[in-house]
Structure formats: C-alpha cells, structure tokens
Write a protein that holds these residues in place. Structure first.
Motif, short mmCIF file in Angstrom:
data_model
loop_
_atom_site.label_atom_id
_atom_site.label_comp_id
_atom_site.label_asym_id
_atom_site.label_seq_id
_atom_site.Cartn_x
_atom_site.Cartn_y
_atom_site.Cartn_z
N CYS A 12 -27.69 127.18 68.14
CA CYS A 12 -27.47 127.48 69.56
C CYS A 12 -26.47 126.56 70.23
CB CYS A 12 -28.80 127.46 70.30
SG CYS A 12 -29.59 125.84 70.38
N GLY A 13 -26.08 125.45 69.59
CA GLY A 13 -25.15 124.52 70.23
C GLY A 13 -23.70 124.75 69.88
N GLY A 17 -22.87 129.92 70.47
CA GLY A 17 -24.20 129.83 71.05
C GLY A 17 -24.17 129.52 72.54
N LEU A 18 -23.20 128.73 72.97
CA LEU A 18 -23.10 128.40 74.39
C LEU A 18 -22.65 129.60 75.20
CD1 LEU A 18 -21.52 124.82 74.14
CD2 LEU A 18 -23.94 125.46 74.31
N HIS A 21 -25.61 131.89 75.56
CA HIS A 21 -26.49 131.37 76.62
C HIS A 21 -25.95 131.71 77.99
CE1 HIS A 21 -27.74 128.28 79.55
NE2 HIS A 21 -28.92 128.39 78.97
N GLY A 34 -33.48 128.83 71.56
CA GLY A 34 -32.40 128.27 70.74
C GLY A 34 -32.92 127.34 69.68
N SER A 36 -31.28 124.69 66.32
CA SER A 36 -30.15 124.14 65.60
C SER A 36 -30.66 123.23 64.50
CB SER A 36 -29.22 123.35 66.53
OG SER A 36 -28.56 124.20 67.45
N GLY A 42 -26.87 122.34 72.27
CA GLY A 42 -27.85 123.36 72.58
C GLY A 42 -29.10 122.81 73.23
N TYR A 46 -30.47 125.07 76.27
CA TYR A 46 -31.59 125.99 76.08
C TYR A 46 -32.90 125.29 76.47
CZ TYR A 46 -28.68 129.34 73.52
OH TYR A 46 -27.73 130.26 73.16
N TYR A 49 -36.10 125.19 73.13
CA TYR A 49 -35.22 124.69 72.07
C TYR A 49 -36.05 124.03 70.98
CZ TYR A 49 -31.98 121.54 69.70
OH TYR A 49 -31.26 120.86 68.75
N ARG A 426 -30.62 124.65 82.36
CA ARG A 426 -31.12 125.24 81.13
C ARG A 426 -31.83 126.56 81.42
NH1 ARG A 426 -35.19 121.12 78.98
NH2 ARG A 426 -35.62 121.07 81.22
#
Length: 427
Positions: A12-13, A17-18, A21, A34, A36, A42, A46, A49, A426
């Motif tokens: 997600c990072g 992924g950003l 989001h 999310g 990772s 991320g 998120y 997370y 977030r």
C-alpha cells in the motif's frame, strides 16, 4: 444501503498504492485496508494498516494475505506493484478473496516485454527489433521484466550492446524511438470492452514515474488503445506507454494491467480509475463520464507525520492564527472539524479587539466548534486561562505568547508552520 466493499491494497505504500488511497478514501461504498512487507509510507496513509513479513520473493505471501482477508472480511485484493500481479494471478485458487488481476497467462504476458511484443506484433504497433551486434545504432535497450525506466538506456555502440547481452539479465533491444513519450490510461468493462482511453504527455519523469503530465489529444494513441484492448481483453484499469519513432508513428513500449500513479490526472477530469477498477473486477455495473477541461498534474515529495502527542484540549489563538490575512486559515479549519469528530475540546483564547463571536460569524465559522471562548481584555497572561485538568496543546502565531505559556504550564506550543503534523488524513 448495500454492504460496503472491503478492499485490501498490497503493497500500500507504493506510488500506485498511494494513488489508490487518494482515489478511494472518500468513496462511500469502500472500506480501505493496506498492507506492506516493508516499512513504507502506507502506514502514514492507511488507517487500517498491517505490516506483514512475506513478499513476492520470500515467505508465503498468499497465506499472510489470507490471514488479513479473514480478519478484515476483504472482498477484493488490489495489487500495487507489478511483481504482485503474476503471483496473485498464479495463486488465485488459494486466495480467499477476489483479486484485481488478469488470468495467469495474461499477467505473465504483460510482465515480460518479449511476450508482449510477440503477441501484439501483428497489430503493427511494436517497435522493430534492433538486430545483431554491430548493426545500426543508436538502439534502445530495456530489461524484459521490469517497471518504469529502470535499466533502460540508449545504446550507441556494439561494445555496450555486447555488454548488455552478456549481463545475464534478459533485455529487449529495439529501434531507438526519439519522439515524444506518452502514457495512455485505459478503462475496460468486465467483459474487456474498452470504455475510455486517456492519453497524456510524460512531460517530466523521475525514476520512471511521470511527475509532470497533462492530457494529450492524440487520436492515433486512442486507436492503439482500441487495438490492444481488442487483442488482450483486459478488465478494469490498465495502461500502456508509447513513444514516437523517427517518422512520428507511435510505437508500444509496455502494457501494464494495473492502476498507474498518475491516473490522478484523469480523476481530476471525472474518471476515477481505481474505483471503476474495483467495480469491474467485482462485476458491478458502471459508466464513464469524462470531462475535457485543461489540467496539469505535477508531483513532488510530500510530508506526513506521526507524533507522540497526546492531548484532549486545544487552546487556539484567533488573530493571525485561525484568521490569517483576513481569511480563515484552511489548515486550522480542517483541524477544527477533525478535533470535533474526535471529541477534542477547543478553547478559543484571544485578545481580539472586537467581539470574537461576531468575527467568527463574519467569517462563517460556527462558535459551537469551541467549548469556550475566552476573551482576554485586561492584558493578563494567556497561561492564566489554561487549566491543568486535561492534557492540552497551545497554538498561537506570537512567539512571546508561546514562550510565556510554555514556561508557565509546560504544555506543547506550536506556531502555524508546525500545525500540519496534527492533521490526520488517513482513511
């Protein structure tokens, strides 16, 4: 109201992924999660997370994703890195949720440029092969399996050509394309029909990422999108990159069946690729309503913060803080509503010359956002109005006020340049 869709983004990072989001965080029917396998951005973005141990090269990634799928009730896993797509496609039978990936064969075809070129060469859109060592130079070399511009280079002589051939990594060697480079963001229905193609210029790139881009009216690239869509029948959001040859004809560089980070440009023009990508893979009906106004996207590093602050009350100044240059300070205004939602008490603590309530109303600020309005008119110290019953912070543009409060109470004090750390965006 229909049940909300729980979406898991991995990793997600990444820039992908950003963007996912940013595109989905306000969608009322989506709940974002999310994960990772490394410490990345991320975790700052998120709200839901999780850091996991496995990645595409080590550990059982599907098993760890399945644990999150069960815990969070995930409906769809959306990959945010090229390496994840073929892995999830190959392991689809083990994954306990749907995945936004094509079938395994198509996923591998898009991952390997040699296979992509072989499949699409009959369409007449693939660059010509470079030929043997010692042929015509310059030529263009790019790793057969890779993303962005990593490892890509112009080759000007036989010596470098031979070095790359003997490097042990498979390369694609093709004609050198000196013309303008484009990305074409595409959206297809669940049955593979192309619904929308949005070409954009890659005006400025960094590490293979388009950091300045704007729409391009280029019908030949829309025609190329239709040809690729007809052959591959990709679903949801996908994109391809192309560059013009010496004759100005666009030639294919690569195809990727995923969200692109700069699809934010189309989002600003009415097409949320990430949201429609989710709908396409879950078989939900959707249509496209693009806008055509001019817009330019430019990307740069941005900051998010994680602090050790714990506070339940905010003491806030009015002049040159909440009201700045005669206007409401938008960051402070956002914080007011964030604090209200979190049941954090806000005390307006001001030496304002006029009536604070009237000034708030003149600027369309609701006085009910404040637990109390303390109007100091006798020159007394602001620290005298600060109670010690709750952990608190103090925000004021004046250094003298911040110093006095800090020395008298010991609570954290902030100028306007530091309040962005208090924002929690977030989702």
């Amino acid at each position: 109201m229909a049940a909300r869709i729980h979406v898991l983004v991995f990793p997600c990072g990444s820039e992908i992924g950003l963007e996912i989001h940013a595109a989905l965080r306000q969608a009322k029917d989506i709940v974002l999660h999310g994960a990772s396998s490394v410490d990345d951005h991320g975790e700052f973005v998120y709200r839901r997370y999780r850091r996991i141990a496995a990645d595409t090269r080590s550990g059982d990634l599907v098993a760890e994703l399945n644990a999150l799928i069960d815990e969070w009730g995930i409906d769809l896993v959306v990959p945010a890195h090229d390496d994840v797509i073929p892995l999830l496609a190959a392991q689809r039978g083990r994954l306990r949720a749907a995945a936004a990936v094509p079938d395994a064969g198509l996923a591998m075809l898009c991952r390997d440029k040699r296979a992509t070129y072989a499949r699409l060469r009959p369409l007449g859109i693939v660059p010509a092969d470079a030929g043997p060592v010692g042929g015509n130079y310059p030529l263009f070399a790019k790793p057969a399996i890779g993303q962005g511009s990593r490892g890509a280079e112009r080759v000007d002589d036989a010596h470098r050509h031979r070095q790359l051939l003997e490097a042990g990594e498979p390369y694609v060697f093709s004609e050198y394309l000196p013309g303008e480079e484009y990305t074409v963001d595409c959206l297809s229905a669940a049955d593979g029909r192309l619904l929308h193609a949005a070409p954009r210029c890659r005006t400025r790139t960094r590490n293979g990422i388009s950091v300045r881009t704007e729409p391009a009216d280029v019908p030949d690239l829309v025609a190329m999108a239709a040809a690729i869509a007809g052959e591959l029948r990709l679903r949801g959001a996908w994109f391809f990159q192309a560059r013009r040859d010496v004759h100005g004809v666009p030639r294919l560089l690569e195809v990727a069946p995923r969200i692109a980070g700069s699809m934010a440009l189309s989002r600003m023009r009415g097409v949320n690729f990430a949201l429609l990508h989710v709908y396409a893979y879950l078989g939900r009906p959707f249509s496209v309503l693009p806008l055509d106004h001019a817009v330019q996207l430019d990307r740069a590093l941005g900051n998010r913060y994680r602090t050790g602050l714990h506070y339940r009350r905010v003491y806030l100044d009015l002049d040159d803080t909440l009201i700045l240059d005669g206007k409401v300070n938008p960051i402070i205004a956002a914080l007011l509503y964030q604090w209200s939602a979190a049941d954090i008490e806000v005390v307006l603590l001001t030496r304002h010359r006029a009536c604070p309530r009237q000034t708030l109303e003149q600027h369309r600020l609701c006085p009910a956002l404040f637990a109390r309005i303390v109007h100091l008119r006798d020159g007394s110290a602001k620290s005298a109005a600060i109670a010690g019953d709750l952990p608190a912070i103090f925000i004021d543009d004046a250094f003298s006020e911040r110093r006095e409060v800090r020395e008298a109470t010991g609570i954290p004090v902030f100028d306007l340049d530091a309040v962005e750390q208090l924002l929690d965006t977030r989702s």
